[in-house]
Write a protein that holds these residues in place. Structure first.
Motif, PDB file in Angstrom:
ATOM      1  N   GLN A 272      15.264  -1.911 -10.521  1.00 40.84           N
ATOM      2  CA  GLN A 272      15.838  -2.306  -9.240  1.00 40.84           C
ATOM      3  C   GLN A 272      14.908  -1.851  -8.126  1.00 40.84           C
ATOM      4  O   GLN A 272      14.531  -0.675  -8.054  1.00 40.84           O
ATOM      5  N   THR A 273      14.520  -2.787  -7.238  1.00 39.45           N
ATOM      6  CA  THR A 273      13.620  -2.477  -6.132  1.00 39.45           C
ATOM      7  C   THR A 273      14.294  -2.829  -4.805  1.00 39.45           C
ATOM      8  O   THR A 273      14.837  -3.920  -4.651  1.00 39.45           O
ATOM      9  N   ASP A 274      14.239  -1.896  -3.882  1.00 43.71           N
ATOM     10  CA  ASP A 274      14.820  -2.103  -2.553  1.00 43.71           C
ATOM     11  C   ASP A 274      13.754  -1.930  -1.477  1.00 43.71           C
ATOM     12  O   ASP A 274      12.940  -1.005  -1.545  1.00 43.71           O
ATOM     13  N   GLY A 275      13.781  -2.836  -0.477  1.00 48.53           N
ATOM     14  CA  GLY A 275      12.917  -2.700   0.688  1.00 48.53           C
ATOM     15  C   GLY A 275      11.533  -3.285   0.529  1.00 48.53           C
ATOM     16  O   GLY A 275      10.665  -3.035   1.367  1.00 48.53           O
ATOM     17  N   GLY A 276      11.286  -4.057  -0.516  1.00 48.55           N
ATOM     18  CA  GLY A 276       9.970  -4.655  -0.671  1.00 48.55           C
ATOM     19  C   GLY A 276       9.630  -4.901  -2.130  1.00 48.55           C
ATOM     20  O   GLY A 276      10.513  -4.936  -3.000  1.00 48.55           O
ATOM     21  N   THR A 277       8.362  -5.048  -2.409  1.00 51.01           N
ATOM     22  CA  THR A 277       7.895  -5.356  -3.761  1.00 51.01           C
ATOM     23  C   THR A 277       7.019  -4.228  -4.287  1.00 51.01           C
ATOM     24  O   THR A 277       6.451  -3.441  -3.514  1.00 51.01           O
ATOM     25  N   ILE A 278       6.915  -4.184  -5.596  1.00 51.05           N
ATOM     26  CA  ILE A 278       6.042  -3.216  -6.246  1.00 51.05           C
ATOM     27  C   ILE A 278       5.443  -3.876  -7.485  1.00 51.05           C
ATOM     28  O   ILE A 278       6.139  -4.586  -8.228  1.00 51.05           O
ATOM     29  N   GLY A 279       4.137  -3.680  -7.689  1.00 46.16           N
ATOM     30  CA  GLY A 279       3.483  -4.225  -8.864  1.00 46.16           C
ATOM     31  C   GLY A 279       3.603  -3.259 -10.028  1.00 46.16           C
ATOM     32  O   GLY A 279       3.256  -2.075  -9.916  1.00 46.16           O
ATOM     33  N   THR A 280       4.121  -3.744 -11.144  1.00 48.72           N
ATOM     34  CA  THR A 280       4.304  -2.910 -12.329  1.00 48.72           C
ATOM     35  C   THR A 280       3.737  -3.622 -13.549  1.00 48.72           C
ATOM     36  O   THR A 280       3.256  -4.752 -13.476  1.00 48.72           O
ATOM     37  N   SER A 281       3.827  -2.958 -14.687  1.00 53.17           N
ATOM     38  CA  SER A 281       3.366  -3.563 -15.935  1.00 53.17           C
ATOM     39  C   SER A 281       4.233  -4.740 -16.346  1.00 53.17           C
ATOM     40  O   SER A 281       3.839  -5.530 -17.215  1.00 53.17           O
ATOM     41  N   ASN A 282       5.406  -4.903 -15.737  1.00 56.55           N
ATOM     42  CA  ASN A 282       6.285  -6.038 -16.017  1.00 56.55           C
ATOM     43  C   ASN A 282       6.164  -7.140 -14.967  1.00 56.55           C
ATOM     44  O   ASN A 282       6.972  -8.072 -14.950  1.00 56.55           O
ATOM     45  N   GLY A 283       5.173  -7.025 -14.092  1.00 60.07           N
ATOM     46  CA  GLY A 283       4.972  -8.029 -13.057  1.00 60.07           C
ATOM     47  C   GLY A 283       5.303  -7.476 -11.686  1.00 60.07           C
ATOM     48  O   GLY A 283       5.528  -6.273 -11.512  1.00 60.07           O
TER      49      GLY A 283
ATOM     50  N   THR B  15       5.577   1.477   8.012  1.00 61.44           N
ATOM     51  CA  THR B  15       5.701   0.014   8.038  1.00 61.44           C
ATOM     52  C   THR B  15       6.260  -0.544   6.729  1.00 61.44           C
ATOM     53  O   THR B  15       6.625  -1.717   6.673  1.00 61.44           O
ATOM     54  N   SER B  16       6.299   0.265   5.707  1.00 58.35           N
ATOM     55  CA  SER B  16       6.851  -0.161   4.420  1.00 58.35           C
ATOM     56  C   SER B  16       7.395   1.063   3.694  1.00 58.35           C
ATOM     57  O   SER B  16       6.739   2.116   3.665  1.00 58.35           O
ATOM     58  N   ASP B  17       8.581   0.911   3.149  1.00 63.43           N
ATOM     59  CA  ASP B  17       9.220   2.020   2.439  1.00 63.43           C
ATOM     60  C   ASP B  17      10.007   1.428   1.268  1.00 63.43           C
ATOM     61  O   ASP B  17      11.145   0.987   1.434  1.00 63.43           O
ATOM     62  N   VAL B  18       9.398   1.406   0.096  1.00 60.63           N
ATOM     63  CA  VAL B  18       9.997   0.760  -1.076  1.00 60.63           C
ATOM     64  C   VAL B  18      10.586   1.822  -2.010  1.00 60.63           C
ATOM     65  O   VAL B  18       9.967   2.861  -2.249  1.00 60.63           O
ATOM     66  N   LYS B  19      11.770   1.549  -2.520  1.00 65.89           N
ATOM     67  CA  LYS B  19      12.408   2.407  -3.523  1.00 65.89           C
ATOM     68  C   LYS B  19      12.492   1.623  -4.829  1.00 65.89           C
ATOM     69  O   LYS B  19      13.068   0.529  -4.869  1.00 65.89           O
ATOM     70  N   ASP B  20      11.928   2.197  -5.867  1.00 62.75           N
ATOM     71  CA  ASP B  20      11.937   1.531  -7.176  1.00 62.75           C
ATOM     72  C   ASP B  20      12.624   2.439  -8.201  1.00 62.75           C
ATOM     73  O   ASP B  20      12.263   3.615  -8.349  1.00 62.75           O
ATOM     74  N   LYS B  21      13.609   1.878  -8.895  1.00 69.44           N
ATOM     75  CA  LYS B  21      14.329   2.605  -9.938  1.00 69.44           C
ATOM     76  C   LYS B  21      14.229   1.819 -11.240  1.00 69.44           C
ATOM     77  O   LYS B  21      14.486   0.613 -11.261  1.00 69.44           O
ATOM     78  N   TYR B  22      13.888   2.525 -12.296  1.00 64.86           N
ATOM     79  CA  TYR B  22      13.672   1.871 -13.587  1.00 64.86           C
ATOM     80  C   TYR B  22      14.292   2.733 -14.696  1.00 64.86           C
ATOM     81  O   TYR B  22      14.239   3.971 -14.636  1.00 64.86           O
ATOM     82  N   PHE B  23      14.870   2.074 -15.706  1.00 60.55           N
ATOM     83  CA  PHE B  23      15.292   2.836 -16.888  1.00 60.55           C
ATOM     84  C   PHE B  23      15.214   1.947 -18.119  1.00 60.55           C
ATOM     85  O   PHE B  23      15.240   0.711 -18.041  1.00 60.55           O
ATOM     86  N   ASN B  24      15.108   2.591 -19.275  1.00 61.03           N
ATOM     87  CA  ASN B  24      15.241   1.898 -20.558  1.00 61.03           C
ATOM     88  C   ASN B  24      16.015   2.774 -21.526  1.00 61.03           C
ATOM     89  O   ASN B  24      15.979   4.007 -21.440  1.00 61.03           O
TER      90      ASN B  24
ATOM     91  N   VAL C  94      10.318   5.799  -8.121  1.00 68.45           N
ATOM     92  CA  VAL C  94       9.038   5.740  -7.418  1.00 68.45           C
ATOM     93  C   VAL C  94       9.291   5.297  -5.981  1.00 68.45           C
ATOM     94  O   VAL C  94      10.095   4.397  -5.728  1.00 68.45           O
ATOM     95  N   ASN C  95       8.559   5.918  -5.043  1.00 64.11           N
ATOM     96  CA  ASN C  95       8.725   5.604  -3.621  1.00 64.11           C
ATOM     97  C   ASN C  95       7.358   5.425  -2.952  1.00 64.11           C
ATOM     98  O   ASN C  95       6.756   6.382  -2.472  1.00 64.11           O
ATOM     99  N   PRO C  96       6.834   4.204  -2.894  1.00 62.82           N
ATOM    100  CA  PRO C  96       5.597   3.951  -2.148  1.00 62.82           C
ATOM    101  C   PRO C  96       5.911   3.756  -0.657  1.00 62.82           C
ATOM    102  O   PRO C  96       6.885   3.086  -0.302  1.00 62.82           O
ATOM    103  N   GLU C  97       5.050   4.305   0.185  1.00 62.88           N
ATOM    104  CA  GLU C  97       5.189   4.150   1.631  1.00 62.88           C
ATOM    105  C   GLU C  97       3.855   3.732   2.237  1.00 62.88           C
ATOM    106  O   GLU C  97       2.789   4.109   1.756  1.00 62.88           O
TER     107      GLU C  97
END
Length: 442
Positions: free
Chosen positions: A410-421, A380-389, A368-371
Motif C-alpha cells: 500500500q502506497t500513500d502520497g505518491g509512487t515508489i519503484g520496487t521490484s514489483n514495479g 515537495t514529496s512525502d511517500v509512505k509505503d507499507k508492504y507485507f507477505n 519505507v518513507n522517501p521524501e
C-alpha cells in the motif's frame, strides 16, 4: 606332557622296586636302568614334536601361493584410483551451478491519481494484472579453482526486461579471487556487494522477495570493482569493503559511457555469536551518475553524493529465524539534481519457523518513507509505503523449494519503484499478489 612324564617316572620306579630287579646283578641293573631312561627320553621327544606349531613357510613359498579374487579386485581398484588422480584437466577443479526463481501467481495492482476528463475516478489498472508464469531470475555459474590461493567465478543473470519485452543476459559475477587467508580475501571484478547478499542469507526467502533496500532500489547486490573480505576469530567477526563503479553490475564496464567520475565505497562489519547476528554497513558515492564525459562539474563535486546507513539485528538458530533491518539514505535519487535533495528511511521485520523438516511458515513487514525537499528545505514529496507477505513453504528436497504466498503493498502520497514495479499514484495505490513461488538449484 607333564602327566606323561610323571607316569613314565612312576613306571620306572615300580620296575626298580620289583622282585626281579632285586635278583639281578649290578651290571644288569645298570643296563636295565639305561633302557628305561632312553625309552622315557624318546617319549618326551615324541610329545614335544606333536605339540610344536606348524613351520612358517619361506618368503618365496608365500609368493608362489595363488592370490584370491578379492586381492585381485583390490589391486585393480588401487590402480584405477591412482590413474584417475594422475589425470589433469580444467574440469577436475571446476563446478557448474544454477538457480532459478519463478512463480505462478495472480496480480491485481491499482493506482489512484487526480481525476481527469477521461478518467473521472482517477483509477488506473496496471497492464500486468492477471495470471502468469514468471521467471524472475535464472543464474548460471562456473567456479574454477586454480590452486590453494587463486580461483575465478563467472555467473550470468537471465532476466526479463518489461521495457523491451525480451529476455536479457547480464554478468552478475565475473571475478578473480586471491585467498591469502580466511581473514584476507581479494576479489577483482563484479561480485557480491557487502550488504544485500549478506542480508539475503539471513532472511532465507530471497526467491519470494528481494530484501528491503534491494526491493526499494536503494542498493544493489553486485557491482564492478575491487573487493576485500574475510572472517576472523573462527567466524565470530566478518567484514567486507568494496570500491566500485557505483552503477551496478548491469552497467557494462566495457562501455566508455559508464565511466564514473569517482569511486564509490560500500562496507560492512558483522558479529556472529551463538545464533545472534549484528551488522553495520554503509555506502558513499555517486552511483555511477556523475559521469565526467557528460557532467564534469558534478563529477568533481561531492555536494550531491549518495549516502546510506544500514543496521541488521537477527537471531538464527534452527528452526527459528528472526530479524530486523533498518536503513537511512541521503540524496540517493538526487545525485544529478541541482534543485532538490531527498532522503529515505525504512525498516523491515521478518521471521520464519520450520515446524517440520520439510514445512515452514514465514512472514515479513516493510515500512519505507522517501521524501524530497527543494533547496529551501520545503518538502515537495512525502511517500509512505507499507508492504507485507505471509506464506507456507515446502521443501521436498535440498534443491527444491515451493511456497504458497500472499503479498500486499500500500502506497500513500505518491509512487515508489520496487521490484514489483511502480506502485502507487498521485494519491495512493495498492498491489496484491497471490500464488505459488519456487526455486530450484544445483
Amino acid at each position: 606332557m607333564n602327566v606323561r612324564i610323571l607316569l613314565l617316572g612312576a613306571a620306572a620306579c615300580a620296575a626298580i622296586g620289583s622282585p626281579a630287579f632285586a635278583k639281578e646283578s649290578t651290571e644288569q641293573r645298570l643296563e636295565r636302568m639305561e633302557r628305561i631312561i632312553a625309552q622315557q627320553q624318546q617319549e618326551i621327544s615324541d610329545l614335544k614334536a606333536q605339540q610344536a606349531p606348524a613351520p612358517t613357510p619361506a618368503a618365496d613359498e608365500v609368493a608362489e601361493q595363488p592370490a584370491s579374487q578379492a586381492d585381485v579386485e583390490a589391486l585393480q581398484n588401487q590402480v584405477y584410483e591412482q590413474a584417475a588422480a594422475n589425470k589433469s584437466g580444467w574440469w577436475n577443479n571446476t563446478k557448474i551451478s544454477g538457480r532459478m526463481y519463478y512463480d505462478v501467481t495472480y496480480v491485481n495492482s491499482v493506482s489512484r491519481g487526480l481525476p481527469t476528463g477521461g478518467n473521472p475516478s482517477g483509477h488506473t489498472y496496471d497492464p500486468a494484472n492477471g495470471v502468469n508464469f514468471d521467471i524472475k531470475r535464472f543464474y548460471l555459474g562456473v567456479d574454477h579453482t586454480f590452486d590453494d590461493m587463486f580461483s575465478a567465478n563467472v555467473t550470468t543473470d537471465f532476466t526479463y526486461d518489461s521495457t523491451t519485452k525480451a529476455s536479457q543476459i547480464y554478468l552478475k559475477k565475473a571475478y578473480l579471487q586471491a585467498k591469502l587467508d580466511d581473514a584476507l580475501i581479494f576479489r577483482l571484478g563484479a561480485t557480491d556487494m557487502p550488504w544485500v547478499p549478506f542480508v539475503e542469507d539471513v532472511y532465507g526467502y530471497r526467491y519470494i522477495e528481494n530484501t528491503l533496500i534491494d526491493r526499494t532500489k536503494y542498493g544493489t547486490s553486485s557491482d564492478w570493482g575491487v573487493h576485500v573480505l574475510g572472517k576472523l576469530a573462527d567466524g565470530l567477526l566478518g567484514y567486507q569493503i568494496s570500491a566500485v563503479n557505483g552503477a551496478g553490475y548491469k552497467a557494462a564496464p566495457t562501455n566508455p559511457a559508464n565511466r564514473s567520475g569517482g569511486i564509490d565505497v560500500e562496507g560492512r562489519a558483522n558479529l556472529n555469536y551463538d545464533g545472534f547476528i549484528l551488522a553495520l554497513g554503509g555506502y558513499h558515492g555517486q552511483l555511477g551518475k556523475a559521469v565526467v564525459r557528460t557532467n564534469p562539474t558534478l563529477a568533481d563535486s561531492t555536494k550531491n553524493a549518495a549516502n546510506r546507513f544500514d543496521v541488521l539485528a537477527a537471531y538464527q538458530v534452527d528452526p527459528i529465524r528472526l530479524g530486523v533491518e533498518y536503513f537511512y539514505t541521503d540524496d540517493w535519487n538526487s545525485v544529478t539534481s541541482t534543485t532538490s535533495h531527498d532522503n529515505a528511511r525504512g525498516v523491515s521485520v521478518f521471521g520464519s519457523y520450520q515446524f517440520d523438516p520439510e514445512w515452514g511458515v514465514f512472514g515479513r513487514y516493510d515500512w519505507v518513507n522517501p521524501e524530497v525537499k527543494n533547496l529551501a528545505g520545503i518538502r515537495t514529496s512525502d511517500v509512505k509505503d507499507k508492504y507485507f507477505n505471509v506464506g507456507i513453504s515446502y521443501s521436498p528436497a535440498k534443491i527444491v523449494d515451493f511456497a504458497l504466498v500472499y503479498k500486499h503493498e500500500q502506497t500513500d502520497g505518491g509512487t515508489i519503484g520496487t521490484s514489483n514495479g511502480t506502485i502507487g499514484g498521485a494519491i495512493d495505490g495498492n498491489y496484491n499478489e497471490i500464488g505459488l513461488f519456487g526455486q530450484f538449484r544445483w
